[in-house]
Design a protein around this motif. Structure first.
Motif, PDB file in Angstrom:
ATOM      1  N   VAL A  78       0.511  -1.170   0.076  1.00  0.00           N
ATOM      2  CA  VAL A  78       0.038   0.068   0.084  1.00  0.00           C
ATOM      3  C   VAL A  78       0.892   1.170  -0.301  1.00  0.00           C
ATOM      4  O   VAL A  78       0.589   2.335  -0.693  1.00  0.00           O
ATOM      5  CB  VAL A  78      -0.924   0.012   1.180  1.00  0.00           C
ATOM      6  N   GLU A  79       1.900   1.081   0.503  1.00  0.00           N
ATOM      7  CA  GLU A  79       2.878   2.356   0.633  1.00  0.00           C
ATOM      8  C   GLU A  79       3.066   2.722  -0.793  1.00  0.00           C
ATOM      9  O   GLU A  79       3.678   3.845  -0.958  1.00  0.00           O
ATOM     10  CB  GLU A  79       4.178   2.275   1.170  1.00  0.00           C
ATOM     11  N   GLY A  80       3.153   1.831  -1.838  1.00  0.00           N
ATOM     12  CA  GLY A  80       3.875   2.256  -3.219  1.00  0.00           C
ATOM     13  C   GLY A  80       2.516   2.570  -4.046  1.00  0.00           C
ATOM     14  O   GLY A  80       2.741   2.915  -5.272  1.00  0.00           O
ATOM     15  N   LEU A  81       1.324   2.668  -3.783  1.00  0.00           N
ATOM     16  CA  LEU A  81       0.256   3.124  -4.436  1.00  0.00           C
ATOM     17  C   LEU A  81       0.068   4.590  -4.599  1.00  0.00           C
ATOM     18  O   LEU A  81      -0.217   5.128  -5.591  1.00  0.00           O
ATOM     19  CB  LEU A  81      -0.900   2.349  -4.077  1.00  0.00           C
ATOM     20  N   GLY A  82       0.174   5.260  -3.548  1.00  0.00           N
ATOM     21  CA  GLY A  82       0.151   6.578  -3.426  1.00  0.00           C
ATOM     22  C   GLY A  82       1.156   7.681  -4.331  1.00  0.00           C
ATOM     23  O   GLY A  82       2.155   7.110  -4.363  1.00  0.00           O
ATOM     24  N   ALA A  83       0.800   8.843  -4.861  1.00  0.00           N
ATOM     25  CA  ALA A  83       1.619   9.547  -5.673  1.00  0.00           C
ATOM     26  C   ALA A  83       2.372  10.081  -4.524  1.00  0.00           C
ATOM     27  O   ALA A  83       2.048  10.342  -3.418  1.00  0.00           O
ATOM     28  CB  ALA A  83       0.848  10.510  -6.542  1.00  0.00           C
ATOM     29  N   PRO A  84       3.694  10.497  -5.031  1.00  0.00           N
ATOM     30  CA  PRO A  84       4.451  11.393  -4.016  1.00  0.00           C
ATOM     31  C   PRO A  84       3.580  12.519  -3.462  1.00  0.00           C
ATOM     32  O   PRO A  84       3.915  13.070  -2.083  1.00  0.00           O
ATOM     33  CB  PRO A  84       5.782  11.808  -4.598  1.00  0.00           C
ATOM     34  N   ASP A  85       2.919  13.399  -4.088  1.00  0.00           N
ATOM     35  CA  ASP A  85       2.287  14.434  -3.528  1.00  0.00           C
ATOM     36  C   ASP A  85       0.750  14.144  -3.004  1.00  0.00           C
ATOM     37  O   ASP A  85       0.066  15.076  -2.769  1.00  0.00           O
ATOM     38  CB  ASP A  85       2.227  15.350  -4.579  1.00  0.00           C
ATOM     39  N   GLY A  86       0.347  12.920  -2.763  1.00  0.00           N
ATOM     40  CA  GLY A  86      -0.742  12.715  -2.246  1.00  0.00           C
ATOM     41  C   GLY A  86      -1.317  11.256  -2.134  1.00  0.00           C
ATOM     42  O   GLY A  86      -0.529  10.247  -2.386  1.00  0.00           O
ATOM     43  N   LEU A  87      -2.585  11.338  -2.086  1.00  0.00           N
ATOM     44  CA  LEU A  87      -3.287   9.828  -2.011  1.00  0.00           C
ATOM     45  C   LEU A  87      -3.421   9.088  -3.077  1.00  0.00           C
ATOM     46  O   LEU A  87      -3.594  10.000  -4.185  1.00  0.00           O
ATOM     47  CB  LEU A  87      -4.293   9.759  -1.027  1.00  0.00           C
ATOM     48  N   HIS A  88      -3.422   7.825  -3.392  1.00  0.00           N
ATOM     49  CA  HIS A  88      -4.070   7.196  -4.518  1.00  0.00           C
ATOM     50  C   HIS A  88      -5.614   7.341  -4.728  1.00  0.00           C
ATOM     51  O   HIS A  88      -6.096   7.580  -3.697  1.00  0.00           O
ATOM     52  CB  HIS A  88      -3.729   5.664  -4.500  1.00  0.00           C
ATOM     53  N   VAL A  89      -5.995   7.405  -5.781  1.00  0.00           N
ATOM     54  CA  VAL A  89      -7.792   7.684  -5.835  1.00  0.00           C
ATOM     55  C   VAL A  89      -8.393   6.654  -5.034  1.00  0.00           C
ATOM     56  O   VAL A  89      -9.356   6.908  -4.539  1.00  0.00           O
ATOM     57  CB  VAL A  89      -7.892   7.434  -7.223  1.00  0.00           C
ATOM     58  N   LEU A  90      -7.863   5.400  -4.906  1.00  0.00           N
ATOM     59  CA  LEU A  90      -8.570   4.393  -4.124  1.00  0.00           C
ATOM     60  C   LEU A  90      -8.623   4.707  -2.690  1.00  0.00           C
ATOM     61  O   LEU A  90      -9.450   4.752  -2.061  1.00  0.00           O
ATOM     62  CB  LEU A  90      -7.886   3.064  -4.499  1.00  0.00           C
ATOM     63  N   GLN A  91      -7.419   5.266  -2.158  1.00  0.00           N
ATOM     64  CA  GLN A  91      -7.373   5.753  -0.931  1.00  0.00           C
ATOM     65  C   GLN A  91      -8.374   7.064  -0.509  1.00  0.00           C
ATOM     66  O   GLN A  91      -9.263   7.155   0.339  1.00  0.00           O
ATOM     67  CB  GLN A  91      -5.852   6.182  -0.267  1.00  0.00           C
ATOM     68  N   GLU A  92      -8.372   7.950  -1.618  1.00  0.00           N
ATOM     69  CA  GLU A  92      -9.431   8.934  -1.221  1.00  0.00           C
ATOM     70  C   GLU A  92     -10.662   8.439  -1.414  1.00  0.00           C
ATOM     71  O   GLU A  92     -11.549   9.161  -0.692  1.00  0.00           O
ATOM     72  CB  GLU A  92      -9.299  10.094  -2.537  1.00  0.00           C
ATOM     73  N   MET A  93     -10.943   7.486  -2.271  1.00  0.00           N
ATOM     74  CA  MET A  93     -12.459   7.210  -2.441  1.00  0.00           C
ATOM     75  C   MET A  93     -12.726   6.195  -1.093  1.00  0.00           C
ATOM     76  O   MET A  93     -13.980   6.519  -0.725  1.00  0.00           O
ATOM     77  CB  MET A  93     -12.699   6.402  -3.715  1.00  0.00           C
ATOM     78  N   PHE A  94     -11.943   5.512  -0.512  1.00  0.00           N
ATOM     79  CA  PHE A  94     -12.160   4.806   0.687  1.00  0.00           C
ATOM     80  C   PHE A  94     -12.590   5.892   1.843  1.00  0.00           C
ATOM     81  O   PHE A  94     -13.195   5.719   2.542  1.00  0.00           O
ATOM     82  CB  PHE A  94     -10.868   3.925   1.083  1.00  0.00           C
ATOM     83  N   ARG A  95     -11.691   6.901   1.671  1.00  0.00           N
ATOM     84  CA  ARG A  95     -12.039   8.161   2.678  1.00  0.00           C
ATOM     85  C   ARG A  95     -13.236   8.731   2.617  1.00  0.00           C
ATOM     86  O   ARG A  95     -14.314   8.936   3.333  1.00  0.00           O
ATOM     87  CB  ARG A  95     -10.885   9.025   2.755  1.00  0.00           C
ATOM     88  N   GLU A  96     -13.687   9.151   1.180  1.00  0.00           N
ATOM     89  CA  GLU A  96     -15.093   9.859   0.981  1.00  0.00           C
ATOM     90  C   GLU A  96     -16.212   8.819   1.085  1.00  0.00           C
ATOM     91  O   GLU A  96     -16.889   9.503   1.502  1.00  0.00           O
ATOM     92  CB  GLU A  96     -14.828  10.229  -0.521  1.00  0.00           C
ATOM     93  N   HIS A  97     -16.078   7.596   0.662  1.00  0.00           N
ATOM     94  CA  HIS A  97     -17.153   6.743   0.815  1.00  0.00           C
ATOM     95  C   HIS A  97     -17.286   5.961   2.144  1.00  0.00           C
ATOM     96  O   HIS A  97     -18.158   5.125   2.281  1.00  0.00           O
ATOM     97  CB  HIS A  97     -17.452   5.924  -0.391  1.00  0.00           C
ATOM     98  N   HIS A  98     -16.378   6.486   3.067  1.00  0.00           N
ATOM     99  CA  HIS A  98     -16.338   5.663   4.263  1.00  0.00           C
ATOM    100  C   HIS A  98     -16.145   4.077   4.186  1.00  0.00           C
ATOM    101  O   HIS A  98     -16.675   3.374   4.841  1.00  0.00           O
ATOM    102  CB  HIS A  98     -17.788   5.961   5.179  1.00  0.00           C
ATOM    103  N   GLY A  99     -15.170   3.902   3.337  1.00  0.00           N
ATOM    104  CA  GLY A  99     -14.722   2.516   3.539  1.00  0.00           C
ATOM    105  C   GLY A  99     -14.296   1.845   4.349  1.00  0.00           C
ATOM    106  O   GLY A  99     -13.443   0.705   4.072  1.00  0.00           O
ATOM    107  N   LEU A 100     -13.914   2.665   5.440  1.00  0.00           N
ATOM    108  CA  LEU A 100     -13.169   2.084   6.440  1.00  0.00           C
ATOM    109  C   LEU A 100     -13.685   2.642   7.915  1.00  0.00           C
ATOM    110  O   LEU A 100     -14.120   3.694   7.945  1.00  0.00           O
ATOM    111  CB  LEU A 100     -11.604   2.160   6.581  1.00  0.00           C
TER     112      LEU A 100
END
Ligand code: FES
Ligand code: FES
Length: 164
Positions: A78-100
């Protein structure tokens, strides 16, 4: 004489060398020797998926892979998925849609979802549920995880179209 092997592997694009017993599990090498703690240890019996990493283009449960099997492997966590300047889209969508909720399953969920979307960029809801069925979550009831992955698929496809 030590029966440790000289293990070389690439994790998130970075080359690593370490000594490991051939029977040692990949999850332990990643977490304890390389300090890569995104993949979690839940069950250690191949049931929960918390330890999911990508190895050679496939999702694998790192608690069921021996160090010896990872010799020369290309691994993404998972550490390798995000861009250096931010989260990966999947991480953002998990946050936005309360996937955790507690987040324990989340690194494995996101790493698995990433591979799922590499293999099938426009999955149906049923395909997402089937593709994620090896990853267990004790908190969310899965609804919002599925929503997050479908939303991420839409966004990633839109980004791809915009770039063409
Ligand atoms: S810790 Fe590997 S599947 Fe549960
Ligand atoms: S968010 Fe708690 S186990 Fe999935």
């Amino acid at each position: 004489m030590s029966d440790k092997m000289h293990l070389k592997l690439t994790v998130n694009g970075e080359a690593h060398e370490t000594l490991a017993e051939p029977r040692e599990l990949l999850i332990h090498v990643l977490r304890e020797q390389l300090g890569i703690t995104g993949p979690h240890i839940g069950c250690e019996t191949s049931h929960c998926g918390a330890c999911t990493v990508d190895m050679g283009g496939k999702s694998v449960k790192a608690c069921t892979v021996f160090a010896a099997q990872a010799q020369g492997a290309e691994i993404t966590t998972v550490e390798g998925l995000g861009a250096p300047d931010g989260l990966h889209v999947l991480q953002e969508m998990f946050r936005e849609h309360h996937g955790l909720q507690c987040g324990f399953c989340t690194p494995g969920m996101i790493t698995r979802a990433w591979r799922l979307l590499q293999d099938n960029p426009s999955p149906t809801e049923e395909e997402v549920r089937f593709g994620m069925s090896g990853n267990l979550c004790r908190c969310t009831g899965y609804q919002n995880i599925v929503k997050a992955i479908l939303a991420a698929a839409d966004q990633m496809n839109a980004m791809k179209e915009a770039a063409e």
